[in-house]
Scaffold this motif. Structure first.
Motif, PDB file in Angstrom:
ATOM      1  N   SER A 140      35.705  72.885 -62.369  1.00  0.00           N
ATOM      2  CA  SER A 140      34.840  72.358 -61.314  1.00  0.00           C
ATOM      3  C   SER A 140      33.383  72.212 -61.731  1.00  0.00           C
ATOM      4  O   SER A 140      32.791  71.144 -61.572  1.00  0.00           O
ATOM      5  CB  SER A 140      34.931  73.280 -60.087  1.00  0.00           C
ATOM      6  OG  SER A 140      33.996  72.914 -59.105  1.00  0.00           O
ATOM      7  N   ASP A 179      36.015  66.378 -61.955  1.00  0.00           N
ATOM      8  CA  ASP A 179      35.144  67.529 -62.184  1.00  0.00           C
ATOM      9  C   ASP A 179      35.828  68.464 -63.177  1.00  0.00           C
ATOM     10  O   ASP A 179      37.057  68.480 -63.311  1.00  0.00           O
ATOM     11  CB  ASP A 179      34.893  68.297 -60.878  1.00  0.00           C
ATOM     12  CG  ASP A 179      33.973  67.531 -59.929  1.00  0.00           C
ATOM     13  OD1 ASP A 179      33.256  66.627 -60.402  1.00  0.00           O
ATOM     14  OD2 ASP A 179      33.983  67.844 -58.725  1.00  0.00           O
ATOM     15  N   GLY A 180      35.028  69.269 -63.850  1.00  0.00           N
ATOM     16  CA  GLY A 180      35.585  70.175 -64.842  1.00  0.00           C
ATOM     17  C   GLY A 180      35.967  69.447 -66.116  1.00  0.00           C
ATOM     18  O   GLY A 180      35.517  68.321 -66.380  1.00  0.00           O
ATOM     19  N   GLN A 190      23.199  69.748 -53.076  1.00  0.00           N
ATOM     20  CA  GLN A 190      24.599  70.044 -52.777  1.00  0.00           C
ATOM     21  C   GLN A 190      24.719  70.936 -51.547  1.00  0.00           C
ATOM     22  O   GLN A 190      25.579  70.719 -50.698  1.00  0.00           O
ATOM     23  CB  GLN A 190      25.241  70.760 -53.971  1.00  0.00           C
ATOM     24  CG  GLN A 190      25.458  69.892 -55.191  1.00  0.00           C
ATOM     25  CD  GLN A 190      26.070  70.688 -56.320  1.00  0.00           C
ATOM     26  OE1 GLN A 190      27.126  71.298 -56.161  1.00  0.00           O
ATOM     27  NE2 GLN A 190      25.411  70.709 -57.471  1.00  0.00           N
ATOM     28  N   GLU A 199      31.630  72.224 -64.612  1.00  0.00           N
ATOM     29  CA  GLU A 199      31.263  71.247 -65.648  1.00  0.00           C
ATOM     30  C   GLU A 199      31.483  69.856 -65.070  1.00  0.00           C
ATOM     31  O   GLU A 199      32.599  69.519 -64.644  1.00  0.00           O
ATOM     32  CB  GLU A 199      32.122  71.447 -66.896  1.00  0.00           C
ATOM     33  CG  GLU A 199      31.751  72.654 -67.720  1.00  0.00           C
ATOM     34  CD  GLU A 199      30.496  72.445 -68.556  1.00  0.00           C
ATOM     35  OE1 GLU A 199      30.257  71.313 -69.020  1.00  0.00           O
ATOM     36  OE2 GLU A 199      29.742  73.431 -68.746  1.00  0.00           O
ATOM     37  N   ARG A 200      30.424  69.056 -65.038  1.00  0.00           N
ATOM     38  CA  ARG A 200      30.536  67.745 -64.378  1.00  0.00           C
ATOM     39  C   ARG A 200      29.952  66.638 -65.252  1.00  0.00           C
ATOM     40  O   ARG A 200      28.885  66.111 -64.998  1.00  0.00           O
ATOM     41  CB  ARG A 200      29.845  67.796 -63.004  1.00  0.00           C
ATOM     42  CG  ARG A 200      30.583  68.741 -62.057  1.00  0.00           C
ATOM     43  CD  ARG A 200      29.937  68.936 -60.729  1.00  0.00           C
ATOM     44  NE  ARG A 200      30.713  69.874 -59.924  1.00  0.00           N
ATOM     45  CZ  ARG A 200      30.324  70.371 -58.760  1.00  0.00           C
ATOM     46  NH1 ARG A 200      29.157  70.012 -58.245  1.00  0.00           N
ATOM     47  NH2 ARG A 200      31.084  71.227 -58.116  1.00  0.00           N
ATOM     48  N   HIS A 201      30.694  66.320 -66.300  1.00  0.00           N
ATOM     49  CA  HIS A 201      30.256  65.288 -67.241  1.00  0.00           C
ATOM     50  C   HIS A 201      31.173  64.068 -67.245  1.00  0.00           C
ATOM     51  O   HIS A 201      30.781  63.010 -67.721  1.00  0.00           O
ATOM     52  CB  HIS A 201      30.191  65.870 -68.662  1.00  0.00           C
ATOM     53  CG  HIS A 201      29.270  67.050 -68.783  1.00  0.00           C
ATOM     54  ND1 HIS A 201      27.928  66.979 -68.522  1.00  0.00           N
ATOM     55  CD2 HIS A 201      29.511  68.339 -69.120  1.00  0.00           C
ATOM     56  CE1 HIS A 201      27.368  68.164 -68.711  1.00  0.00           C
ATOM     57  NE2 HIS A 201      28.313  69.010 -69.073  1.00  0.00           N
ATOM     58  N   TYR A 202      32.393  64.233 -66.748  1.00  0.00           N
ATOM     59  CA  TYR A 202      33.377  63.166 -66.852  1.00  0.00           C
ATOM     60  C   TYR A 202      33.420  62.350 -65.566  1.00  0.00           C
ATOM     61  O   TYR A 202      33.324  62.892 -64.467  1.00  0.00           O
ATOM     62  CB  TYR A 202      34.764  63.750 -67.163  1.00  0.00           C
ATOM     63  CG  TYR A 202      34.822  64.445 -68.510  1.00  0.00           C
ATOM     64  CD1 TYR A 202      35.161  63.747 -69.661  1.00  0.00           C
ATOM     65  CD2 TYR A 202      34.514  65.801 -68.623  1.00  0.00           C
ATOM     66  CE1 TYR A 202      35.199  64.371 -70.892  1.00  0.00           C
ATOM     67  CE2 TYR A 202      34.555  66.439 -69.855  1.00  0.00           C
ATOM     68  CZ  TYR A 202      34.892  65.725 -70.984  1.00  0.00           C
ATOM     69  OH  TYR A 202      34.926  66.350 -72.207  1.00  0.00           O
TER      70      TYR A 202
END
Length: 393
Positions: A131, A140-141, A348, A133-136
């Motif tokens: 969750s 999420d993850g 958020q 990590e939000r690079h893609y």
């Protein structure tokens, strides 16, 4: 050659969000690579094991520890015919959920989060890779395979009883409700290797770091099982070597003895188990990667020594009290003033109109992601009058 009970990427249980697989990397290789490229992995460089980050450049950090664990784990996995890529992925990810200041920071967050469902670093690692990590763009993850997620969640053993009962940390319970990790069973042999490699690495490097810090002497360490014999062998082979080389030569021999014991003991257990698949390993009802009883007794003596002479040393306890206060000050400050969080975190919270429990968990996520250095800097910036807080991006 891979053993029949090794995890096979061809039959891996897949990812929660389906993806087209690579033509030149196995799914476990991709998992390992995604972990290495994760922001949380990079931050391990400035998170420490025992000492606080600024106390010296020569002590282990979570990053160097994770690399050492992965190296040991690859060696053991190779000797046992297991999948080295899955083993390495779990080993590299096993400490991702640790907050700043090592176990001291975790103890502080556990106490602060008790009214809100608690805090657990293994569960936090799952939350990070699924969750936070939000690079893609597509998820999420990191969207790791089930096999890697399972290994991260339960490399130390089942986290539920065989009938599925038991209390789970909220972060793990939330994800498991979406993607069942079979938390009542043991993990793959590869994940079990990662767990024992962690034991081998930290016992050895804590001896090394404790000697370097002057918390005990070589004579103190030489009174320990395994360590004394290693020093004696070095003295026989290299009678004129200097103290630094003597220490390194002795401790690398201790490393080797522990690794050899795990390989020999586990090989016998695996052969005797009759397991023909990784699923068989999970459902045996007992671990298959183990130290011998004699080795475990020796390691237990080393651990007790380190607990008294290193982890509870007066200088370490003094620093523990200082950094505990840092966490204890920052948590309620952000909980009562969420606008002090960086703008994307504050947005958020505002967008979701969070209740207090959810807000507390978001604050814990933010603090857990801090490095030692950043937590200390934020404590000065926000809580010392001479340093009025400025807004952060």
């Amino acid at each position: 050659m891979r053993a029949p009970f090794a995890s096979d990427p061809v039959t891996a249980q897949g990812r929660r969000v389906p993806e087209e697989e690579s033509t030149f990397r196995s799914c476990f290789q991709r998992d390992r690579d995604r972990i290495i490229h994760a922001s949380a992995f990079r931050r391990l460089k400035h998170k420490t094991q025992v000492f606080v980050e600024h106390e010296g450049d020569y002590f282990r950090t979570r990053l160097t520890h994770s690399i050492e664990v992965a190296q040991v784990a690859r060696t053991i996995a190779g000797a046992l015919g297991l999948n080295g890529e899955l083993t390495e992925a779990v080993a590299l990810a096993h400490d991702l959920g640790h907050p700043p200041f090592g176990h001291t920071g975790e103890d502080a967050l556990q106490a602060l989060m008790f009214p809100y469902g608690g805090f657990d670093h293994n569960a936090q690692a799952i939350k990070i890779v699924t969750s936070l990590e939000r690079h893609y763009a597509a998820f999420d993850g990191l969207n790791l395979t089930w096999d890697t997620l399972e290994g991260i969640a339960k490399h130390n053993g089942p986290v539920l009883s065989p009938d599925g009962s038991g209390d789970l940390p909220h972060a793990l319970a939330d994800y498991n409700a979406l993607h069942d990790l079979e938390l009542h069973t043991h993990a793959s042999a590869e994940a079990q290797v990662a767990a024992l490699s962690d034991d081998i690495a930290y016992n050895n490097h804590d001896l090394h770091d404790g000697l370097r810090a002057g918390l005990f002497t070589e004579e103190d360490a030489a009174a320990l099982p395994l360590v004394g014999a290693a020093f004696a062998e070095v003295d026989r082979l290299y009678p004129d070597t200097d103290s630094y080389r003597r220490r390194h030569e002795a401790l690398r021999r201790v490393f080797g003895v522990m690794v050899a014991d795990v390989i020999d003991t586990s090989k016998a257990i695996l052969i005797g188990s009759g397991a023909r698949s990784s699923s068989d390993i999970r459902h045996l009802g007992r671990p298959v990667i183990r130290f011998s009883d004699a080795m475990w007794a020796d390691i237990d003596q080393i651990r007790k020594f380190l607990f008294q002479r290193m982890y509870r040393a007066p200088s370490v306890m003094e620093k523990r009290a200082e950094v505990t206060k840092v966490v204890e000050d920052l948590f309620p400050l952000f909980l009562e003033n969420p606008d002090m969080l960086p703008r994307h975190w504050a947005r958020q919270i505002e967008d979701a109109a969070q209740d207090r429990t959810t807000l507390a968990r978001m604050v814990a996520d933010y603090i857990a992601g801090m490095t030692d250095r950043f937590a200390l800097q934020e404590h000065v910036r926000l809580l010392q009058p001479a340093h009025p807080p400025l807004p952060r991006d």
